[in-house]
Design an enzyme around this catalytic site. Structure first.
Site, PDB file in Angstrom:
ATOM      1  N   THR A 268       0.851  -1.195   0.000  1.00  0.00           N
ATOM      2  CA  THR A 268       0.000   0.000   0.000  1.00  0.00           C
ATOM      3  C   THR A 268       0.885   1.243   0.000  1.00  0.00           C
ATOM      4  O   THR A 268       1.949   1.231   0.595  1.00  0.00           O
ATOM      5  CB  THR A 268      -0.865  -0.009   1.275  1.00  0.00           C
ATOM      6  OG1 THR A 268      -1.857  -1.009   1.124  1.00  0.00           O
ATOM      7  CG2 THR A 268      -1.549   1.332   1.523  1.00  0.00           C
TER       8      THR A 268
ATOM      9  N   ARG B 225     -14.775  -6.775   0.136  1.00  0.00           N
ATOM     10  CA  ARG B 225     -13.968  -6.449   1.323  1.00  0.00           C
ATOM     11  C   ARG B 225     -13.259  -5.093   1.156  1.00  0.00           C
ATOM     12  O   ARG B 225     -12.698  -4.784   0.110  1.00  0.00           O
ATOM     13  CB  ARG B 225     -12.933  -7.556   1.533  1.00  0.00           C
ATOM     14  CG  ARG B 225     -12.020  -7.353   2.744  1.00  0.00           C
ATOM     15  CD  ARG B 225     -10.729  -6.662   2.369  1.00  0.00           C
ATOM     16  NE  ARG B 225      -9.797  -6.576   3.491  1.00  0.00           N
ATOM     17  CZ  ARG B 225      -8.676  -5.870   3.464  1.00  0.00           C
ATOM     18  NH1 ARG B 225      -8.343  -5.195   2.391  1.00  0.00           N
ATOM     19  NH2 ARG B 225      -7.879  -5.836   4.510  1.00  0.00           N
TER      20      ARG B 225
ATOM     21  N   ASP C  27      -8.341  -0.886   5.671  1.00  0.00           N
ATOM     22  CA  ASP C  27      -8.212   0.330   6.487  1.00  0.00           C
ATOM     23  C   ASP C  27      -7.863   1.566   5.668  1.00  0.00           C
ATOM     24  O   ASP C  27      -8.105   2.688   6.119  1.00  0.00           O
ATOM     25  CB  ASP C  27      -7.129   0.129   7.554  1.00  0.00           C
ATOM     26  CG  ASP C  27      -5.771  -0.158   6.919  1.00  0.00           C
ATOM     27  OD1 ASP C  27      -5.715  -0.982   5.983  1.00  0.00           O
ATOM     28  OD2 ASP C  27      -4.782   0.462   7.333  1.00  0.00           O
TER      29      ASP C  27
ATOM     30  N   THR D  56       0.044   1.069   6.483  1.00  0.00           N
ATOM     31  CA  THR D  56       0.002  -0.120   5.632  1.00  0.00           C
ATOM     32  C   THR D  56       0.068  -1.350   6.523  1.00  0.00           C
ATOM     33  O   THR D  56       0.715  -1.326   7.564  1.00  0.00           O
ATOM     34  CB  THR D  56       1.155  -0.148   4.614  1.00  0.00           C
ATOM     35  OG1 THR D  56       1.052  -1.351   3.833  1.00  0.00           O
ATOM     36  CG2 THR D  56       2.521  -0.137   5.287  1.00  0.00           C
ATOM     37  N   GLY D  57      -0.629  -2.384   6.123  1.00  0.00           N
ATOM     38  CA  GLY D  57      -0.595  -3.592   6.940  1.00  0.00           C
ATOM     39  C   GLY D  57      -1.878  -4.374   6.775  1.00  0.00           C
ATOM     40  O   GLY D  57      -2.672  -4.100   5.870  1.00  0.00           O
TER      41      GLY D  57
ATOM     42  N   GLY E 280      -5.227  -4.854   7.084  1.00  0.00           N
ATOM     43  CA  GLY E 280      -6.224  -3.825   7.339  1.00  0.00           C
ATOM     44  C   GLY E 280      -7.225  -4.095   8.444  1.00  0.00           C
ATOM     45  O   GLY E 280      -7.624  -3.184   9.170  1.00  0.00           O
TER      46      GLY E 280
HETATM   47  N1  ASP Z   1      -3.802  -2.078   4.475  1.00  0.00           N
HETATM   48  C1  ASP Z   1      -4.172  -2.634   3.211  1.00  0.00           C
HETATM   49  C2  ASP Z   1      -5.508  -3.321   3.342  1.00  0.00           C
HETATM   50  O1  ASP Z   1      -5.736  -3.981   4.338  1.00  0.00           O
HETATM   51  C3  ASP Z   1      -3.203  -3.616   2.679  1.00  0.00           C
HETATM   52  C4  ASP Z   1      -1.763  -3.218   2.652  1.00  0.00           C
HETATM   53  O2  ASP Z   1      -1.363  -2.307   3.360  1.00  0.00           O
HETATM   54  O3  ASP Z   1      -1.011  -3.837   1.875  1.00  0.00           O
HETATM   55  O4  ASP Z   1      -6.302  -3.244   2.433  1.00  0.00           O
END
Ligand code: ASP
Length: 303
Positions: A168, A196, A199, A219-220, A222
């Protein structure tokens, strides 16, 4: 990761930082800088946003993005759009040209059409590495199910399929007028389904900005970031507990999220330009540029 690939990531990160800096240097706003920075990353195939977005279970690309203005507290977000080249620009338009904060799917695209936003054929988002990741994710999901562990709603963390971490993109910036802004853009999680949404487009979770405290982009995984209301929690620790941006971001990413099992990281900046970039994953592509144009880029935990 090969040296060539690493060089490509670094080059695109630097280009993105310089695009934002060029605006700030001329006295432009942090919002313009955040948008310009994120657009460069959305146009790169390397990151999980725009061109390089991951695939849904059904083989589509559904993009989420959001932006927040620390000066006014205004925010805009879009989720599940399939034909918008730069979702960050659409999120900003929602903030500035609609009475709403979040628009989704075909409705968001109708709004985009009315405002002359750039559309692309959905095929624009097809890239081979992402397509392969979807096949891998599906294989892994089938294996889990065979063990009796999978569910029909399983979403695999990108970390498990990417070999490297979350992709992200986000940016935070402080301009000469002292205004903070934050923005985030993503394709979400590989193999996501049922519409879906993560975050990234949730104000207070993946994106938050207030001149009183800080600007944050996350990022992470979500689901954990939504439940922990990560962006706003960092700002709240600064506001109500008088923590510094480094202490507050560390508290949330390295303690609270870790306790819950939430993997990922944030970039955060306070109104003095102090930067915090904690992550509890193996790596996080990140960089910053100061007022003099000095660029620093890092990927893994540095000693
Ligand atoms: N945070 C993003 C999500 O959950 C995914 C990511 O950060 O790679 O959609």
């Amino acid at each position: 990761m090969t040296p060539e690939k690493e060089a490509a990531y670094r080059a695109d990160l630097e280009r993105a930082l310089r695009a934002g800096h060029a605006i700030l240097e001329k006295g432009g706003s942090s919002l313009d800088a955040v948008e310009a920075t994120i657009r460069v990353l959305e146009d790169s195939p390397l990151f999980n946003a725009g061109k390089g977005a991951v695939f849904t279970h059904d083989g589509h690309n559904e993009l989420d993005a959001s932006v927040m203005d620390g000066a006014t507290g205004k925010a805009g977000a879009v989720a599940g759009v399939r034909r918008i080249r730069n979702p960050i620009t659409l999120a900003r338009l929602v903030m500035e040209k609609s009475p709403h904060v979040m628009l989704i799917g075909t409705g968001a695209e109708r709004f985009a059409r009315e405002h002359g936003i750039a559309f692309v054929n959905p095929k624009y988002f097809w890239t081979e590495p992402r397509w392969k990741q979807l096949q891998e994710a599906k294989r892994a999901e089938a294996a889990e199910r065979a063990k009796g562990r999978g569910t029909t709603a399983a979403v695999l963390p990108n970390a498990e399929t990417e070999g490297f971490k979350f992709g992200t993109v986000g940016a935070v910036a402080l301009d000469r007028a002292g205004n903070l802004a934050a923005g985030t853009s993503t394709g979400g999680m590989t193999n996501k389904r049922f519409g879906r949404v993560g975050d990234a487009p949730i104000i207070g979770a993946g994106t938050y900005a207030s001149n009183a405290t800080c600007a944050v982009s996350a990022t992470g995984h979500g689901e954990y970031f939504i439940r922990s209301v990560v962006g706003h929690d960092i700002a709240a620790l600064m506001e109500y507990r008088s923590m510094s941006v480094v202490e507050a971001a560390d508290e949330v990413v390295m303690k609270k999220l870790v306790k819950l099992g939430g993997e990922g990281g944030v970039i955060a900046m306070d109104r003095f330009g102090n930067v915090a970039m904690p992550f509890n994953s193996t790596g996080m592509y990140r960089g910053w540029i100061d007022a003099d144009g000095k660029v620093t880029i890092a990927i893994f935990h540095e000693p």
